[in-house]
Motif scaffolding. Structure first.
Motif: not given
Length: 302
Positions: A3, A6, A15, A18-19, A40
């Motif tokens: 994250g 990204y 991102a 991913a988070y 995030r």
């Protein structure tokens, strides 16, 4: 980590994904989850998803009440959502943790102004709004003096937390900037709150009322009548100091003559007052630190 990569590439959508995946793994570590939520939220913020960003900041704060980055992010979201009372409350909560955080101090002052929907100097003075070629808010008196006041200071925080490490949002702090405002004295002169920054030592001085016709050297003589405790090399004394202001838009530095008045600096064509508080950077002459600081920037010297 994915994250964060990204995020650095400004691919905020990935991102967020991913988070979110990290949170779904349910680490059971409240501190790590607070970091994931805050990061995030930062990605959501850059996508314009302010409500989602606020939800993440709120959850992160519940997991870790002292997580300053989450509190700042929540305050930023409330500012974007025009919830100025809530923004003030979040700022106050953060200032209870770190009363010197510059971002919170500035945001708190801005939220106050917007909440009151008043002019910069207050409604009783009869001042009006003016514009000078860019997004500024001002009053009759600053306009007459050719002083440019920036309407929207940048509060964006680009960094994300690397694991559990805390990244400092800003090394500079001010003890008493909250609520300080420029005011008109009986003689019709403006007195400004002024912030002096010492980048080499990450220290500040805050002058609540700097008369517009006072010279910088006069203030320096008082401020440095004795060497400050953080000046272990004993080089910060009035005649060994250089003053600058930074044009962030152009990444250029302008030297300020200590013999000049505050008004002379404020009237410079490239000086813009942000958040109602003029800022000056102070360096020791011929300092190796200042040479490094100026590296890559165009410097306009006297």
């Amino acid at each position: 980590n994915e994250g964060n990569e990204y995020f650095k590439e400004k691919d905020y959508g990935r991102a967020v994904a991913a988070y979110s995946e990290g949170l779904r793994r349910r680490s059971g570590d409240a501190e790590l989850d607070a970091v994931l939520l805050t990061n995030r939220g930062a990605a959501h913020f850059h996508l314009g998803n302010y409500h989602s960003a606020l939800n993440d900041a709120t959850q992160a704060k519940k997991l870790k009440p002292t997580h300053l980055k989450a509190i700042i992010r929540g305050a930023l979201c409330h500012m974007e959502l025009k919830n100025f009372l809530e923004a003030i409350a979040w700022c106050e909560e953060g200032l209870q943790i770190d009363s010197k955080d510059k971002k919170l101090v500035e945001m708190r002052a801005k939220a106050d102004k917007l909440k009151l929907e008043g002019t910069f100097l207050g409604t009783q003075s009869g001042f009006s709004t003016c514009c000078q070629g860019r997004a500024v808010v001002g009053t009759d008196l600053p306009c007459e003096r050719n002083i440019k006041l920036v309407l929207e200071p940048s509060y964006e925080e680009e960094e994300v937390s690397e694991g559990l490490a805390e990244i400092s949002l800003d090394g500079f702090h001010s003890d008493s900037a909250t609520g300080a405002k420029v005011h008109l004295d009986a003689d019709g002169s403006l007195n400004w709150p002024v912030l002096f920054l010492y980048p080499e030592h990450e220290q500040t001085d805050f002058t609540v009322a700097f008369h517009e016709n006072s010279r910088f050297i006069d203030h320096l003589m008082v401020m440095f009548a004795e060497l400050p405790p953080w000046d272990l090399e004993k080089k910060y004394f009035p005649n060994n100091l250089e003053l600058y202001f930074e044009d962030e838009e152009r990444e250029e530095m302008y030297e300020v003559n200590p013999e000049h008045t505050l008004l002379q600096m404020l009237q410079h064509k490239r000086y813009f007052v942000k958040a109602g508080i003029p800022t000056v950077l102070v360096f020791a002459k011929r300092s190796p630190f200042s040479k490094k600081y100026f590296s890559g920037k165009k410097v306009h010297r006297l």
